[in-house]
Design an enzyme around this catalytic site. Structure first.
Site, PDB file in Angstrom:
ATOM      1  CB  VAL A 199     -21.541   3.370  -3.858  1.00  0.00           C
ATOM      2  CG1 VAL A 199     -22.916   3.574  -3.247  1.00  0.00           C
ATOM      3  CG2 VAL A 199     -21.229   1.876  -3.984  1.00  0.00           C
ATOM      4  CG  PHE A 200     -21.136   7.713  -2.226  1.00  0.00           C
ATOM      5  CD1 PHE A 200     -22.363   7.501  -1.608  1.00  0.00           C
ATOM      6  CD2 PHE A 200     -20.009   7.108  -1.687  1.00  0.00           C
ATOM      7  CE1 PHE A 200     -22.458   6.703  -0.489  1.00  0.00           C
ATOM      8  CE2 PHE A 200     -20.096   6.315  -0.568  1.00  0.00           C
ATOM      9  CZ  PHE A 200     -21.322   6.106   0.037  1.00  0.00           C
ATOM     10  CE1 TYR A 204      -3.405  -2.554  -0.271  1.00  0.00           C
ATOM     11  CE2 TYR A 204      -4.038  -2.112   1.990  1.00  0.00           C
ATOM     12  CZ  TYR A 204      -4.234  -2.776   0.782  1.00  0.00           C
ATOM     13  OH  TYR A 204      -5.282  -3.666   0.668  1.00  0.00           O
ATOM     14  CB  ALA A 236     -17.717   0.458  -5.701  1.00  0.00           C
ATOM     15  N   GLY A 290     -15.788   4.592  -3.747  1.00  0.00           N
ATOM     16  CA  GLY A 290     -16.493   5.878  -3.883  1.00  0.00           C
ATOM     17  C   GLY A 290     -17.451   5.879  -5.064  1.00  0.00           C
ATOM     18  CB  SER A 315     -13.614  -1.347  -2.643  1.00  0.00           C
ATOM     19  OG  SER A 315     -12.257  -1.002  -2.803  1.00  0.00           O
ATOM     20  N   PRO A 316     -16.026  -1.263   0.242  1.00  0.00           N
ATOM     21  CG  PRO A 316     -16.372  -0.561   2.433  1.00  0.00           C
ATOM     22  CD  PRO A 316     -15.293  -0.984   1.489  1.00  0.00           C
TER      23      PRO A 316
HETATM   24  N1  LIG Z   1      -7.558  -7.161  -0.449  1.00  0.00           N
HETATM   25  C1  LIG Z   1      -7.575  -6.389  -1.512  1.00  0.00           C
HETATM   26  O1  LIG Z   1      -7.269  -6.828  -2.625  1.00  0.00           O
HETATM   27  C2  LIG Z   1      -7.981  -4.950  -1.363  1.00  0.00           C
HETATM   28  C3  LIG Z   1      -8.207  -4.145  -2.496  1.00  0.00           C
HETATM   29  C4  LIG Z   1      -8.601  -2.822  -2.291  1.00  0.00           C
HETATM   30  C5  LIG Z   1      -8.774  -2.322  -0.988  1.00  0.00           C
HETATM   31  N2  LIG Z   1      -8.515  -3.127   0.083  1.00  0.00           N
HETATM   32  C6  LIG Z   1      -8.716  -2.646   1.471  1.00  0.00           C
HETATM   33  O2  LIG Z   1     -10.006  -2.063   1.553  1.00  0.00           O
HETATM   34  C7  LIG Z   1      -9.914  -0.763   2.118  1.00  0.00           C
HETATM   35  C8  LIG Z   1     -11.033   0.088   1.614  1.00  0.00           C
HETATM   36  O3  LIG Z   1     -10.969   0.224   0.191  1.00  0.00           O
HETATM   37  P1  LIG Z   1     -11.458   1.584  -0.473  1.00  0.00           P
HETATM   38  O4  LIG Z   1     -10.663   2.724   0.011  1.00  0.00           O
HETATM   39  O5  LIG Z   1     -11.564   1.375  -1.931  1.00  0.00           O
HETATM   40  O6  LIG Z   1     -12.928   1.651   0.203  1.00  0.00           O
HETATM   41  P2  LIG Z   1     -14.227   2.486  -0.069  1.00  0.00           P
HETATM   42  O7  LIG Z   1     -14.737   2.834   1.287  1.00  0.00           O
HETATM   43  O8  LIG Z   1     -15.112   1.745  -1.003  1.00  0.00           O
HETATM   44  O9  LIG Z   1     -13.772   3.804  -0.819  1.00  0.00           O
HETATM   45  C9  LIG Z   1     -13.214   4.884  -0.153  1.00  0.00           C
HETATM   46  C10 LIG Z   1     -13.239   6.037  -1.110  1.00  0.00           C
HETATM   47  O10 LIG Z   1     -14.590   6.429  -1.293  1.00  0.00           O
HETATM   48  C11 LIG Z   1     -14.698   7.819  -1.130  1.00  0.00           C
HETATM   49  N3  LIG Z   1     -16.001   8.240  -0.621  1.00  0.00           N
HETATM   50  C12 LIG Z   1     -16.809   9.098  -1.231  1.00  0.00           C
HETATM   51  N4  LIG Z   1     -17.912   9.292  -0.508  1.00  0.00           N
HETATM   52  C13 LIG Z   1     -17.818   8.537   0.579  1.00  0.00           C
HETATM   53  C14 LIG Z   1     -18.666   8.334   1.702  1.00  0.00           C
HETATM   54  N5  LIG Z   1     -19.845   8.912   1.852  1.00  0.00           N
HETATM   55  N6  LIG Z   1     -18.215   7.501   2.652  1.00  0.00           N
HETATM   56  C15 LIG Z   1     -17.030   6.882   2.536  1.00  0.00           C
HETATM   57  N7  LIG Z   1     -16.198   7.044   1.482  1.00  0.00           N
HETATM   58  C16 LIG Z   1     -16.585   7.869   0.519  1.00  0.00           C
HETATM   59  C17 LIG Z   1     -13.588   8.152  -0.152  1.00  0.00           C
HETATM   60  O11 LIG Z   1     -13.281   9.505  -0.317  1.00  0.00           O
HETATM   61  P3  LIG Z   1     -12.770  10.404   0.922  1.00  0.00           P
HETATM   62  O12 LIG Z   1     -11.338  10.065   1.052  1.00  0.00           O
HETATM   63  O13 LIG Z   1     -13.047  11.777   0.447  1.00  0.00           O
HETATM   64  O14 LIG Z   1     -13.564  10.056   2.116  1.00  0.00           O
HETATM   65  C18 LIG Z   1     -12.469   7.233  -0.593  1.00  0.00           C
HETATM   66  O15 LIG Z   1     -11.745   7.799  -1.656  1.00  0.00           O
HETATM   67  C19 LIG Z   1      -8.495  -0.299   1.730  1.00  0.00           C
HETATM   68  O16 LIG Z   1      -8.006   0.718   2.563  1.00  0.00           O
HETATM   69  C20 LIG Z   1      -7.716  -1.575   1.880  1.00  0.00           C
HETATM   70  O17 LIG Z   1      -7.389  -1.747   3.254  1.00  0.00           O
HETATM   71  C21 LIG Z   1      -8.127  -4.424  -0.080  1.00  0.00           C
END
Ligand SMILES: NC(=O)c1ccc[n+]([C@@H]2O[C@H](COP(=O)([O-])OP(=O)(O)OC[C@H]3O[C@@H](n4cnc5c(N)ncnc54)[C@H](OP(=O)(O)O)[C@@H]3O)[C@@H](O)[C@H]2O)c1
Length: 299
Positions: free
Chosen positions: A217-218, A53, A213, A215, A210-211
């Site tokens: 989703v929004f 990461y 997706a 971001g 990526s719950p």
């Molecule tokens: N195992 C794997 O292969 C794998 C792959 C990918 C990720 N991961 C893990 O999963 C974690 C989460 O992934 P992700 O960052 O893609 O998750 P996510 O929660 O789906 O996406 C976060 C992104 O969504 C944006 N966003 C926009 N509106 C939002 C709202 N209302 N609430 C929350 N977020 C919002 C956030 O922006 P802001 O920053 O402006 O809030 C941020 O850029 C990673 O940190 C990592 O630990 C694992």
């Protein structure tokens, strides 16, 4: 929320906080420590990392903050991953983006993670992605060795199919406790391919990466994202909550005990997610989101 553990094998908080995007948050070490403490105060005690990461920098950023208050280590569970090689300035020896599950690489990767995180054990080590060259016997021996040394307490996988999981488990004494896969209203694949049924059968906790997706989703502009958003908004209005809370409640409603891994560095988003652990969606609302994602009614 605090001390609320999964009903299944994985010991962690109901919601986890991911550090993939930590470099983008632009926090000072003291601000990062403040963020970690705020997560812990909310009962979010599980922190998700990977060696790669931030091009091999995020674990160090976390470790730098943890070193300001090392006593916090006992209050959290650290999940990290190994197995992906990524060409990066910090790893000039890596020439190709590929996978490596040779014993030497796994051991070196764990040692590098421990040094970067500034701690002496990892709670749960995940194999990041399946590899066609993964030799289950060699990996099992290596994980056993890491466990014996006290460097890793539990093991799991990420992005593994049921068959890939079963092969590795068949060679391992320790139970694999996690399969971390992409799960969100925009990503239904693993709701349908047997991953979640397999997890329930074997008491494995599915962690949802990526719950939202990432971001999309929004902010997604395609028809699917718009359909999902309109249903999320209607449910959010009827329950007097926010769309992101409906997404979290939708994941938590699944009987496999999904642990959403949050990705934002904004603590208010995590507060809302924790609040959503009290939001119980009706089955009608759950299926409204499912149907909006599929784009057609259930058969
Ligand atoms: N195992 C794997 O292969 C794998 C792959 C990918 C990720 N991961 C893990 O999963 C974690 C989460 O992934 P992700 O960052 O893609 O998750 P996510 O929660 O789906 O996406 C976060 C992104 O969504 C944006 N966003 C926009 N509106 C939002 C709202 N209302 N609430 C929350 N977020 C919002 C956030 O922006 P802001 O920053 O402006 O809030 C941020 O850029 C990673 O940190 C990592 O630990 C694992």
């Amino acid at each position: 929320m605090r001390h609320q553990y999964h009903p299944l094998g994985f010991e962690g908080s109901r919601i986890a906080q991911g550090f993939w995007r930590c470099l983008e948050w632009g926090m000072s070490p003291a601000e990062r420590l403040g963020f970690i403490e705020a997560c812990l105060d909310l009962g979010v005690t599980t922190f998700d990392h990977a060696d790669i990461y931030g091009k091999y920098q995020c674990e160090s950023l976390f470790g730098e903050a943890l070193a300001l208050k090392p006593a916090l280590r006992d209050k959290m569970e650290i999940v990290t991953k190994c197995g992906v090689l990524l060409p990066a300035e910090r790893r000039p020896e890596i020439g190709l983006h590929r996978y490596d599950y040779r014993s030497k690489h796994i051991i070196e990767s764990v040692d590098a993670s421990l040094a970067a995180l500034q701690c002496d054990y990892i709670d749960t080590l995940l194999l990041h992605r399946p590899s066609p060259l993964l030799d289950a016997d060699e990996v099992a021996q290596t994980l056993d060795h890491l466990f014996t040394l006290g460097k890793v307490k539990h093991f799991g996988v990420s992005n593994f199919s049921a068959a890939q999981f079963d092969l590795l488990q068949s060679r391992l004494d320790a139970p694999l406790v996690v399969n971390q896969v992409e799960l969100s209203p925009l990503a239904l694949e693993h709701f349908k391919d047997g991953t979640l049924e397999h997890a329930q059968q074997h008491a494995v906790t599915p962690m949802a990466w990526s719950p939202f997706a990432g971001g999309a989703v929004f902010s997604g502009e395609d028809d699917k994202a718009e359909r999902i958003r309109s249903v999320l908004q209607a449910i959010a209005n009827s329950r007097n909550v926010t769309m992101d809370q409906v997404v979290i409640a939708w994941l938590l409603r699944h009987p496999s005990g999904i642990c959403p891994v949050m990705g934002s560095g904004k603590i208010e988003r995590l507060e809302r997610a924790v609040d959503a652990t009290r939001l119980l969606l009706s089955d009608d609302d759950w299926f409204r989101i499912w149907i909006a994602s599929q784009g057609h009614p259930v058969p």
